[in-house]
Motif scaffolding. Structure first.
Motif, short mmCIF file in Angstrom:
data_model
loop_
_atom_site.label_atom_id
_atom_site.label_comp_id
_atom_site.label_asym_id
_atom_site.label_seq_id
_atom_site.Cartn_x
_atom_site.Cartn_y
_atom_site.Cartn_z
N ASN A 4 0.21 20.24 38.31
CA ASN A 4 1.05 21.56 37.71
C ASN A 4 2.51 21.70 38.06
O ASN A 4 2.98 22.69 37.93
CB ASN A 4 0.06 22.56 38.38
N ALA A 5 3.14 20.64 38.56
CA ALA A 5 4.51 20.78 38.87
C ALA A 5 5.30 20.70 37.80
O ALA A 5 5.03 20.29 36.68
CB ALA A 5 4.99 19.41 39.71
N THR A 6 6.48 21.69 37.83
CA THR A 6 7.38 21.86 36.84
C THR A 6 8.88 21.34 36.96
O THR A 6 9.06 21.07 38.17
CB THR A 6 7.58 23.32 36.26
N PHE A 7 9.76 21.28 36.07
CA PHE A 7 11.03 20.65 36.08
C PHE A 7 11.67 21.81 37.18
O PHE A 7 12.61 21.48 37.71
CB PHE A 7 11.65 20.59 34.87
N ARG A 8 11.62 23.24 37.01
CA ARG A 8 12.04 24.06 37.74
C ARG A 8 11.47 23.68 39.19
O ARG A 8 12.60 23.93 40.10
CB ARG A 8 11.66 25.46 37.16
N GLN A 9 10.73 23.55 39.46
CA GLN A 9 10.13 23.41 40.79
C GLN A 9 11.03 22.16 41.34
O GLN A 9 11.56 22.09 42.66
CB GLN A 9 8.49 23.02 40.97
N LEU A 10 11.03 21.00 40.75
CA LEU A 10 11.64 19.90 41.08
C LEU A 10 13.19 20.04 41.30
O LEU A 10 13.46 19.58 42.23
CB LEU A 10 11.17 18.68 40.11
N ALA A 11 13.69 20.84 40.38
CA ALA A 11 15.36 21.21 40.58
C ALA A 11 15.47 22.02 41.85
O ALA A 11 16.70 21.77 42.45
CB ALA A 11 15.55 21.80 39.19
N ALA A 12 14.50 22.91 42.12
CA ALA A 12 14.84 23.78 43.33
C ALA A 12 14.72 22.71 44.53
O ALA A 12 15.32 22.96 45.35
CB ALA A 12 13.71 25.00 43.24
N LEU A 40 9.46 26.48 45.79
CA LEU A 40 9.19 25.19 46.71
C LEU A 40 7.69 25.53 47.19
O LEU A 40 6.94 24.50 47.15
CB LEU A 40 10.09 25.57 47.95
N LYS A 41 7.23 26.69 47.19
CA LYS A 41 5.79 26.97 47.41
C LYS A 41 5.04 26.39 46.56
O LYS A 41 3.88 25.43 46.97
CB LYS A 41 5.51 28.32 48.07
N LEU A 42 5.11 26.57 45.35
CA LEU A 42 4.30 25.96 44.13
C LEU A 42 4.34 24.56 44.16
O LEU A 42 3.43 24.12 44.16
CB LEU A 42 4.96 26.40 43.02
N LEU A 43 5.43 23.92 44.71
CA LEU A 43 5.47 22.51 44.53
C LEU A 43 4.74 21.76 45.72
O LEU A 43 3.88 20.84 45.72
CB LEU A 43 6.97 21.91 44.70
N GLU A 44 4.94 22.72 46.74
CA GLU A 44 4.20 21.97 48.10
C GLU A 44 2.47 22.02 47.90
O GLU A 44 1.80 21.49 48.19
CB GLU A 44 4.57 22.82 49.26
N GLU A 45 2.31 23.27 47.29
CA GLU A 45 0.73 23.37 46.78
C GLU A 45 0.10 22.27 45.77
O GLU A 45 -0.91 21.83 46.29
CB GLU A 45 0.63 24.80 46.19
N SER A 46 1.18 22.02 44.89
CA SER A 46 0.57 20.95 43.87
C SER A 46 0.71 19.64 44.66
O SER A 46 -0.29 18.72 44.16
CB SER A 46 1.92 20.97 42.66
N ALA A 47 1.90 19.50 45.62
CA ALA A 47 1.70 18.14 46.13
C ALA A 47 0.69 17.89 47.32
O ALA A 47 0.61 16.73 47.65
CB ALA A 47 3.22 17.83 46.85
#
Length: 321
Positions: A4-12, A40-47
């Protein structure tokens, strides 16, 4: 994992990992801090693991964050390359030229950037200026794609090309007592209140190396973080300065400053354009690097010739008053 990770999350996350601060990342991305924090929180949840932890007023990467940062940088760089290649397929030459320059180089870069942008009107320019240590850090963290400075950094593996001559000299007011000496030496400057840039600047590093190679103890009289401040203090007779001649062409031509009559003064060095050896340059950056190699010296010389008549007129008017 990461489905569910997005480019916006990776960019942030990439911005925060480079800058060490959510607020600085938000400023760079033109977002609010809460918006960055949500990504950042969404990316951590995905990771499935914490990627950052608080470090004073900033943040630092966890072990998982270090791993993710490397992949995020590669993914975003590959995506940017894909965009450049797709634009090239359509016959377009566009993108953002991200240049880092030491403070001394800001005196010679504007005509070069203007000329390049004039040839490629679809290209956007992002210029960041700092002392040598700051620009080396920006290059290492990929905040800039290409850096302009007087000497390639030993601490990074870079590919560098010399594109223009860089004269540096000891300067003083024309009325300074040392101007009347036939051949002042480095040792004679010890008591002359030597004006120098701060530690970390390329000009200061060159000065320290010059004294070390001559076996003469270096004693700084006054340390300043601004070329402008050094020029004005030197012209007022406060001391002797060591500066790039690119920073003071107008003052020299107007007779406010003069090159000390020392052996080997001015020194001839080079300006370098460099990038990380491990990186494939974006199309626009590669074109700018070639542009500097082909046209850099000629454009700099032309700029100096244009400045000379105006400076002489101002000098004549000043003497008439």
């Amino acid at each position: 994992m990461l489905k569910n990770a997005t480019f916006r999350q990776l960019a942030a996350f990439h911005a925060v990992s480079r800058l060490g601060s959510v607020s600085r990342a938000a400023s760079e991305l033109h977002l609010t801090q809460p918006a960055v924090s949500i990504q950042l929180k969404l990316l951590e949840e995905s990771a499935g693991a914490p990627l950052l932890e608080k470090n004073g007023r900033g943040v630092r990467l966890t072990a998982a964050g270090e791993l993710m940062a490397g992949y995020a940088a590669r993914i975003l760089e590959l995506w940017r390359e894909a965009g450049d290649e797709m634009a090239a397929q359509r016959g377009l030459f566009s993108g953002t030229l991200r240049v880092g320059a030491v403070t001394t180089a800001e005196y010679l870069l504007p005509p070069l950037l203007v000329a390049f942008a004039g040839q490629h009107p679809e290209v956007k320019v992002k210029l960041q200026v700092g002392n040598r240590d700051e620009i080396v850090r920006m290059l290492a963290t990929q905040e800039v794609d290409i850096a302009i400075m007087g000497r390639p950094p030993a601490e990074l593996k870079t590919t560098a090309v010399a594109f223009a001559k860089h004269p540096m000299a000891f300067l003083a007011s024309p009325e300074h007592p040392l101007m009347k000496q036939r051949r002042p030496a480095l040792a004679d400057l010890v008591e002359a209140n030597l004006l120098a840039r701060e530690r970390g600047s390329g000009t200061r590093t060159t000065l320290e190396r010059l004294y070390k190679e001559a076996g003469v103890p270096l004693r700084i009289g006054s340390e300043m973080s601004s070329n402008e401040a050094i020029k004005h203090m030197c012209a007022a007779g406060f001391g002797v300065a060591f500066l790039s001649l690119h920073t003071c062409a107008l003052e020299l031509q107007a007779g406010l400053l003069a090159v000390l009559p020392m052996a080997g003064n001015p020194l001839q060095r080079d300006w370098y354009a460099m990038h990380l050896a491990s990186r494939r340059l974006p199309q626009v950056t590669s074109a700018f690097k070639q542009f500097l190699a082909d046209e850099g010296q000629g454009l700099i010389d032309a700029q100096l010739r244009r400045l000379a008549p105006a400076a002489k007129r101002r000098g004549a008017a000043r003497r008439g008053n």
